[in-house]
Design an enzyme around this catalytic site. Sequence first.
Site, PDB file in Angstrom:
ATOM      1  N   HIS A 108       0.840  -1.214   0.000  1.00  0.00           N
ATOM      2  CA  HIS A 108       0.000   0.000   0.000  1.00  0.00           C
ATOM      3  C   HIS A 108       0.875   1.264   0.000  1.00  0.00           C
ATOM      4  CE1 HIS A 108      -3.462  -2.247   2.243  1.00  0.00           C
ATOM      5  NE2 HIS A 108      -3.691  -2.275   0.940  1.00  0.00           N
ATOM      6  N   ARG A 145      -7.976 -11.501   5.964  1.00  0.00           N
ATOM      7  CA  ARG A 145      -6.635 -11.911   6.420  1.00  0.00           C
ATOM      8  C   ARG A 145      -6.520 -11.706   7.930  1.00  0.00           C
ATOM      9  NH1 ARG A 145      -4.040  -8.080   2.377  1.00  0.00           N
ATOM     10  NH2 ARG A 145      -4.462  -9.070   0.382  1.00  0.00           N
ATOM     11  N   GLU A 149      -4.749   6.231  -5.290  1.00  0.00           N
ATOM     12  CA  GLU A 149      -3.520   5.588  -5.765  1.00  0.00           C
ATOM     13  C   GLU A 149      -3.339   5.783  -7.267  1.00  0.00           C
ATOM     14  OE1 GLU A 149      -5.187   2.377  -3.400  1.00  0.00           O
ATOM     15  OE2 GLU A 149      -3.155   1.583  -3.261  1.00  0.00           O
TER      16      GLU A 149
END
Length: 401
Positions: free
Chosen positions: A181, A242, A385
């Site tokens: 990230h 996760r 992003e």
Amino acid sequence: MNMNVLVFNCGSSSIKYKLYSMPEGRELASGSVEKVGETGSRAKQKSAAGEIVFEEAVPDHSAGLAVIRRMLTDSSKGAIRDVAEIHACGHRVVHGGDQYSDSVLIDGSVLDGIRECNDLAPLHNPPNLTGIRAAMELKEGMPQVACFDTAFHQTLPEKAYLYALPYELYEKYKVRRYGFHGTSHRYVAAKAAETLGVATAQVNLITCHLGNGCSMAAIHAGHCVDTSMGLTPLEGLVMGTRCGDIDPAILFYLGRKGYSVDDLDTMLNRKSGLLGISGISNDNRSLCEQAAAGDRRASLALDIFAYRIRKYIGSYLAVLNGCHAIVMTGGIGENSSETRETILSNLDSLGVHFDAERNRALGRVAGEISTANSPVKILVVPTDEEVAIARDTYRIVSTGA
Ligand code: ADP
């Protein structure tokens, strides 16, 4: 110099893209091709001229790129007339190992470098490479730039990136913390510095990217000095599916109970986290709804999620010896005022004064959710992003640096 930059994020069965007019960062089109190589492929695109949807077989990434080319240049709803109007492509690449501390113009040696990291990110780097090769076919000689999720974290000191394992594992297999990230952490850090009126090179921050995948970074003088994800994106915070940090001996224990390496990989990456604890969903929003309706395990999942983040905030405040601000971003960080409240309330003795009213009143915009005199500010900064990749691509192609 004006330039149209096409940004790609290629997964094994999907291609997401955005076309920008640079340097202003104006979005000209955005779209995706889903279920590449599977049945039921679907491509869609939005631009100022309208929306396009194609449902047709897309057997591989090259075919996906051909569909994207058709959508971008569609005579009534496209964004450009010809691919000649695209001047460069920027690619999200998940793993750059320890070779890349910045985005880079792709040549043969960079392709080799990305391939060398395939073992470290077997689910991500191979489709990233396939996407780059397919984009190269779009227009001969078009510059392609790789932007690595790991690059921003390459400034970690040895004490933060080495695991306490036999040193040979680092030398032989490059086992170390890389972090992910990075493009998001770098983007929101720069935005936060701007909001705070502090030079990027002087700003100290704790950035929290909370989406389906979640990670945090400790940033000192504009450089990342620690981050929660590790060799892979599995370490650190509790995520959608996760587990984040666990006692590694759980794996030996379960292995001896008959679980295979593949079983454990799938369990820890795809069946744990919010989904595993709640047994309902990996989605923060649905869990907030279920918790409000009285579901105990949904509440528990959200509590464990927030508790882990609080532990990391405490440890990063110690790493940095205080900071200018804590920055919340990603789908959860930007939107879930409830989750922000659970994470950030009652940290006053650490200099973090959360303002519950400001927090509730904030929509999906950048804003401050700490009290006016909080020594450590808390900022919500929407990440972007893709625009960060477009800017890197523009910088590298237009200046060569
Ligand atoms: P990805 O990591 O896939 O890019 P996102 O950054 O989009 O994911 O974040 C997805 C997470 O954000 C999901 O858990 C989703 O429930 C959460 N989220 C998105 N919008 C809201 C909202 N309005 N309220 C609460 N949670 C939200």
